[in-house]
Motif scaffolding. Structure first.
Motif, PDB file in Angstrom:
ATOM      1  N   SER A  26     -28.430  20.698  60.034  1.00  0.00           N
ATOM      2  CA  SER A  26     -28.088  19.944  61.157  1.00  0.00           C
ATOM      3  C   SER A  26     -27.328  18.913  60.459  1.00  0.00           C
ATOM      4  O   SER A  26     -26.989  18.477  58.729  1.00  0.00           O
ATOM      5  N   TYR A  27     -26.073  18.002  61.253  1.00  0.00           N
ATOM      6  CA  TYR A  27     -24.512  17.249  60.351  1.00  0.00           C
ATOM      7  C   TYR A  27     -24.764  16.428  61.819  1.00  0.00           C
ATOM      8  O   TYR A  27     -25.583  16.465  62.879  1.00  0.00           O
ATOM      9  N   THR A  28     -23.718  15.514  61.811  1.00  0.00           N
ATOM     10  CA  THR A  28     -23.569  14.624  62.084  1.00  0.00           C
ATOM     11  C   THR A  28     -22.451  14.597  62.897  1.00  0.00           C
ATOM     12  O   THR A  28     -21.495  14.814  61.784  1.00  0.00           O
ATOM     13  N   VAL A  29     -21.776  14.580  63.803  1.00  0.00           N
ATOM     14  CA  VAL A  29     -20.423  14.353  64.384  1.00  0.00           C
ATOM     15  C   VAL A  29     -20.409  13.149  64.250  1.00  0.00           C
ATOM     16  O   VAL A  29     -20.811  11.803  64.715  1.00  0.00           O
ATOM     17  N   PRO A  30     -18.638  13.197  63.480  1.00  0.00           N
ATOM     18  CA  PRO A  30     -17.999  11.865  63.425  1.00  0.00           C
ATOM     19  C   PRO A  30     -18.262  10.860  65.042  1.00  0.00           C
ATOM     20  O   PRO A  30     -17.816  11.409  66.007  1.00  0.00           O
ATOM     21  N   SER A  31     -18.434  10.100  64.737  1.00  0.00           N
ATOM     22  CA  SER A  31     -18.414   8.750  65.263  1.00  0.00           C
ATOM     23  C   SER A  31     -17.178   8.796  66.720  1.00  0.00           C
ATOM     24  O   SER A  31     -16.999   8.214  67.632  1.00  0.00           O
ATOM     25  N   ASP A  32     -16.093   9.068  66.303  1.00  0.00           N
ATOM     26  CA  ASP A  32     -14.416   8.724  66.600  1.00  0.00           C
ATOM     27  C   ASP A  32     -14.237  10.207  67.024  1.00  0.00           C
ATOM     28  O   ASP A  32     -12.846  10.415  67.509  1.00  0.00           O
ATOM     29  N   ALA A  33     -15.224  11.248  67.180  1.00  0.00           N
ATOM     30  CA  ALA A  33     -14.927  12.118  67.679  1.00  0.00           C
ATOM     31  C   ALA A  33     -14.524  11.824  69.338  1.00  0.00           C
ATOM     32  O   ALA A  33     -15.551  11.074  69.698  1.00  0.00           O
ATOM     33  N   GLY A  34     -13.868  13.419  70.079  1.00  0.00           N
ATOM     34  CA  GLY A  34     -13.305  12.827  71.009  1.00  0.00           C
ATOM     35  C   GLY A  34     -14.536  13.789  72.087  1.00  0.00           C
ATOM     36  O   GLY A  34     -15.496  14.118  71.548  1.00  0.00           O
ATOM     37  N   GLU A  35     -14.331  13.565  73.708  1.00  0.00           N
ATOM     38  CA  GLU A  35     -15.324  14.241  74.497  1.00  0.00           C
ATOM     39  C   GLU A  35     -15.945  15.035  73.608  1.00  0.00           C
ATOM     40  O   GLU A  35     -16.551  16.257  74.057  1.00  0.00           O
ATOM     41  N   GLU A  36     -14.625  16.080  72.968  1.00  0.00           N
ATOM     42  CA  GLU A  36     -15.183  17.833  72.464  1.00  0.00           C
ATOM     43  C   GLU A  36     -14.720  18.195  71.526  1.00  0.00           C
ATOM     44  O   GLU A  36     -13.620  17.675  70.673  1.00  0.00           O
ATOM     45  N   VAL A  37     -16.117  19.056  70.511  1.00  0.00           N
ATOM     46  CA  VAL A  37     -15.115  19.191  69.563  1.00  0.00           C
ATOM     47  C   VAL A  37     -15.774  20.469  68.720  1.00  0.00           C
ATOM     48  O   VAL A  37     -16.766  20.922  69.894  1.00  0.00           O
ATOM     49  N   GLU A  38     -14.877  21.327  68.028  1.00  0.00           N
ATOM     50  CA  GLU A  38     -15.494  22.632  67.616  1.00  0.00           C
ATOM     51  C   GLU A  38     -15.782  22.604  66.774  1.00  0.00           C
ATOM     52  O   GLU A  38     -15.610  22.369  65.526  1.00  0.00           O
ATOM     53  N   VAL A  39     -17.118  23.068  66.206  1.00  0.00           N
ATOM     54  CA  VAL A  39     -17.754  23.277  64.725  1.00  0.00           C
ATOM     55  C   VAL A  39     -17.624  24.496  64.842  1.00  0.00           C
ATOM     56  O   VAL A  39     -17.770  24.905  65.141  1.00  0.00           O
ATOM     57  N   ARG A  42     -19.243  15.793  73.848  1.00  0.00           N
ATOM     58  CA  ARG A  42     -20.222  13.980  73.657  1.00  0.00           C
ATOM     59  C   ARG A  42     -21.455  14.437  73.214  1.00  0.00           C
ATOM     60  O   ARG A  42     -21.874  13.829  72.881  1.00  0.00           O
ATOM     61  N   ALA A  43     -20.660  14.709  71.632  1.00  0.00           N
ATOM     62  CA  ALA A  43     -21.845  14.267  70.775  1.00  0.00           C
ATOM     63  C   ALA A  43     -21.311  14.090  69.546  1.00  0.00           C
ATOM     64  O   ALA A  43     -21.497  13.237  68.433  1.00  0.00           O
ATOM     65  N   ALA A  44     -19.960  12.660  69.964  1.00  0.00           N
ATOM     66  CA  ALA A  44     -20.151  11.682  68.784  1.00  0.00           C
ATOM     67  C   ALA A  44     -21.052  10.442  67.859  1.00  0.00           C
ATOM     68  O   ALA A  44     -21.817  10.561  69.211  1.00  0.00           O
ATOM     69  N   GLY A  45     -20.848  10.480  67.087  1.00  0.00           N
ATOM     70  CA  GLY A  45     -21.923   9.530  66.442  1.00  0.00           C
ATOM     71  C   GLY A  45     -23.619  10.413  66.548  1.00  0.00           C
ATOM     72  O   GLY A  45     -24.456   9.772  65.759  1.00  0.00           O
ATOM     73  N   LEU A  46     -23.377  11.112  66.689  1.00  0.00           N
ATOM     74  CA  LEU A  46     -24.612  12.135  66.830  1.00  0.00           C
ATOM     75  C   LEU A  46     -25.238  13.255  65.614  1.00  0.00           C
ATOM     76  O   LEU A  46     -24.582  13.993  65.402  1.00  0.00           O
ATOM     77  N   GLU A  47     -26.585  13.398  66.176  1.00  0.00           N
ATOM     78  CA  GLU A  47     -26.941  14.567  64.663  1.00  0.00           C
ATOM     79  C   GLU A  47     -26.968  15.681  65.829  1.00  0.00           C
ATOM     80  O   GLU A  47     -27.692  16.028  66.740  1.00  0.00           O
ATOM     81  N   ARG A  48     -26.302  17.075  65.093  1.00  0.00           N
ATOM     82  CA  ARG A  48     -26.655  18.214  65.890  1.00  0.00           C
ATOM     83  C   ARG A  48     -26.996  19.108  65.062  1.00  0.00           C
ATOM     84  O   ARG A  48     -26.868  18.967  63.672  1.00  0.00           O
ATOM     85  N   THR A  49     -27.790  20.261  65.675  1.00  0.00           N
ATOM     86  CA  THR A  49     -28.341  20.736  64.847  1.00  0.00           C
ATOM     87  C   THR A  49     -27.915  22.374  65.277  1.00  0.00           C
ATOM     88  O   THR A  49     -27.843  23.114  65.932  1.00  0.00           O
ATOM     89  N   VAL A  50     -27.633  23.182  63.948  1.00  0.00           N
ATOM     90  CA  VAL A  50     -27.627  24.839  64.473  1.00  0.00           C
ATOM     91  C   VAL A  50     -28.484  26.013  63.699  1.00  0.00           C
ATOM     92  O   VAL A  50     -29.164  25.029  62.496  1.00  0.00           O
ATOM     93  N   VAL A  51     -28.606  26.887  64.245  1.00  0.00           N
ATOM     94  CA  VAL A  51     -30.298  27.415  63.685  1.00  0.00           C
ATOM     95  C   VAL A  51     -29.111  29.304  63.160  1.00  0.00           C
ATOM     96  O   VAL A  51     -28.415  29.168  63.262  1.00  0.00           O
ATOM     97  N   PHE A  52     -29.159  28.928  62.307  1.00  0.00           N
ATOM     98  CA  PHE A  52     -28.431  29.832  60.714  1.00  0.00           C
ATOM     99  C   PHE A  52     -28.958  30.937  60.525  1.00  0.00           C
ATOM    100  O   PHE A  52     -30.659  31.140  60.103  1.00  0.00           O
ATOM    101  N   ASN A  53     -29.316  32.215  60.773  1.00  0.00           N
ATOM    102  CA  ASN A  53     -29.623  33.427  60.673  1.00  0.00           C
ATOM    103  C   ASN A  53     -29.335  34.290  59.683  1.00  0.00           C
ATOM    104  O   ASN A  53     -28.188  34.943  59.462  1.00  0.00           O
ATOM    105  N   PRO A  54     -29.807  34.359  58.306  1.00  0.00           N
ATOM    106  CA  PRO A  54     -29.595  35.435  57.189  1.00  0.00           C
ATOM    107  C   PRO A  54     -29.808  36.591  56.656  1.00  0.00           C
ATOM    108  O   PRO A  54     -28.908  36.922  56.024  1.00  0.00           O
ATOM    109  N   TYR A  55     -30.493  36.761  57.485  1.00  0.00           N
ATOM    110  CA  TYR A  55     -30.315  38.538  57.142  1.00  0.00           C
ATOM    111  C   TYR A  55     -29.642  39.405  58.433  1.00  0.00           C
ATOM    112  O   TYR A  55     -29.100  39.306  59.187  1.00  0.00           O
ATOM    113  N   PRO A  56     -28.809  39.833  57.748  1.00  0.00           N
ATOM    114  CA  PRO A  56     -29.857  40.414  55.734  1.00  0.00           C
ATOM    115  C   PRO A  56     -28.401  40.601  55.562  1.00  0.00           C
ATOM    116  O   PRO A  56     -28.543  40.360  54.318  1.00  0.00           O
ATOM    117  N   GLU A  57     -27.115  39.448  55.871  1.00  0.00           N
ATOM    118  CA  GLU A  57     -26.039  39.388  54.802  1.00  0.00           C
ATOM    119  C   GLU A  57     -26.221  38.603  53.820  1.00  0.00           C
ATOM    120  O   GLU A  57     -25.419  38.498  52.847  1.00  0.00           O
TER     121      GLU A  57
END
Length: 488
Positions: free
Chosen positions: A43-56, A103-118
């Protein structure tokens, strides 16, 4: 009690439940290890001043090495949302580690990381994980990283398919002959397999591949995850104590499918190819991961389906649609789909055995059964798929009697169902009754205001009841044109 999460979709059973087994944080990044998959939710927080669209942009490196590479991630969304994803977007997530957020400015978002196998060595994950957020123009809005650790050394990975009991059956050929299994190694990246090896079954549409079984010596509960290549087909799986095979396949490259959670004592894993409407299909499996579950995880999963049954639920089942894909030649096979209704805790199963005016899908002696070729709804680019599978089922089994008998054995209430009327004129489905009396039809349907039509329908009701159906249901919802007045 067995619970299935097959997709297959064939029997319409799906479920999921999450639990946390470990976690940590660093700077603005927080992570948790999900207990059923052992994927890592970051989980991470998108900066509050981010625009309508961001690349993570997500990347990982062996701890302290600074050797960054794209992370195999996807956003934490529902199974339905994942099903609707287009493959190019999936590839961006898993191959480039890039997720588009709106539309994620100031919000917490989550990605799911699959570590297998690398990203794991001997089951242990010790990496640095970085989340960089950019504007669409490439301006860096934030960049945070944190150490991520997980111990998955107790997870069992089946990836060496030369270990099946049937020694000598899988060849080592990179291009097996039709009707042959092959355990292939040292494959190129273009083959889209995780570790450069896989199990491939080359189809001979008329002759099935032999079943294979992989030995296991496990105790306790495990969640079972499967990865196949969408380019090569799926795989049929069951445990050696199961009655039914479930067909599992990844929709996207390197996607794991959560098949089942089961107590694995005294079980082996049985693999077989799928049968489809044209015959036997190619089979493929990249790997199978078995994740041990504690009692609390099992209780959480079981809670969704255990406990007192407080609802009366009716389900609808078409032996015609099931047999369209299957190779049904034995009476006992009719038990298999019914076990899925039992596992879903249904009370009543409505078994469609025909529509008035077309050939029926049961052992009738009053009208013509569907004993030969038939057609189906469009499948992919095939507008009118044709198969002999349904006719084969009719030739070798008493579909209604068997389904009624096995439903009762499984504690289900079976009813026989007729579609009110659709004659499918001009197709192999149309019955002699409607062919011989076109004047008794309105459009594609029989007219129930005609006395002879009503008597014909009632005679089929009686026959189904005599075979053993305790109840009859009639489907008018899809064909209302067969009724034109209140009296009828």
């Amino acid at each position: 009690m067995k619970k299935s999460v097959a997709c297959l979709a064939r029997f319409g059973i799906a479920m999921g439940c999450l639990g946390i087994v470990a976690g940590g944080s660093g700077a603005a990044i927080r992570y948790e290890v999900e207990s059923v998959t052992r994927f890592i939710e970051i989980s991470y927080t998108v900066p509050s001043d981010a625009g309508e669209e961001v690349e993570v942009l997500c990347s990982w490196s062996p701890a302290g090495k600074g050797n960054w590479r794209p992370a195999k991630v996807h956003p934490l969304v529902s199974e339905t949302a994942l099903y609707l994803v287009r493959e190019p977007e999936w590839r961006e997530w898993t191959e480039q580690g890039k997720v588009l957020e709106r539309r994620a400015a100031g919000l917490e978002r989550t990605v799911v990381f699959n570590p297998y196998p690398e990203a794991q060595i001997e089951g242990k994950v010790e990496v640095d994980f970085r989340v960089e957020i950019q504007s669409p123009e490439g301006r860096v809005l934030s960049s945070e990283q944190a150490p991520v650790q997980a111990d998955n050394s107790d997870v069992v990975c089946l990836e060496d398919w030369s270990k099946v009991f049937q020694q000598g059956v899988p060849s080592k050929s990179l291009n097996p002959d039709p009707g042959e299994w092959a355990y292939r190694t040292n494959l190129a990246a273009s083959e889209q397999v995780t570790r450069g090896d896989d199990l491939l079954g080359k189809a001979d549409i008329k002759v099935p591949l032999p079943q294979l079984s992989h030995p296991l010596n496990l105790k306790g509960w495990y969640a079972i995850h499967v990865c196949t290549s969408p380019l090569k087909g799926g795989i049929g799986l069951r445990l050696s104590g199961d009655e039914r095979t479930d067909y599992v396949g990844s929709r996207y490259p390197f996607q794991e499918v959560f098949w089942n959670w089961r107590r694995m004592d005294h079980q082996h894993l049985v693999l077989r190819q799928q049968h489809i409407y044209t015959g036997w299909a190619p089979a493929h499996v990249d790997y199978v991961r078995l994740v041990p579950l504690g009692e609390d995880q099992v209780e959480s999963l079981e809670a969704k389906f255990g406990g007192k049954v407080d609802k009366f639920i009716a389900g609808y089942y078409e032996p015609y649609s099931w047999a369209f894909y299957e190779n049904v030649q034995h009476t006992l096979q009719h038990r298999e789909p019914l076990t899925a209704f039992r596992e879903a805790r249904l009370s009543l199963v409505d078994i469609q055995i025909g529509r008035f005016g077309d050939k029926v899908v049961y052992e009738s002696r009053l009208t013509d059964p569907l004993n030969y070729s038939t057609i189906g709804d469009p499948i992919g680019e095939v507008r009118v798929p044709t198969t002999d599978n349904v006719g084969r089922m009719q030739q070798f089994s008493n579909a209604l009697d068997a389904t009624l008998r096995y439903a009762r054995e499984l504690g289900l209430i079976p009813h026989a169902n007729f579609g009110a009327s659709n004659c499918y004129p001009g197709t192999p489905l149309q019955s002699d009754f409607s062919k011989q009396h076109p004047e008794w039809m309105r459009g594609a349907c029989l007219r129930f205001e005609v006395p002879q039509v009503r008597e014909y329908a009632l005679s089929l009701y009686r026959e189904a009841l005599e075979i053993g159906a305790p109840g009859i249901s009639i489907d008018f919802c899809r064909y209302p044109e067969s009724i034109d007045n209140a009296t009828t």
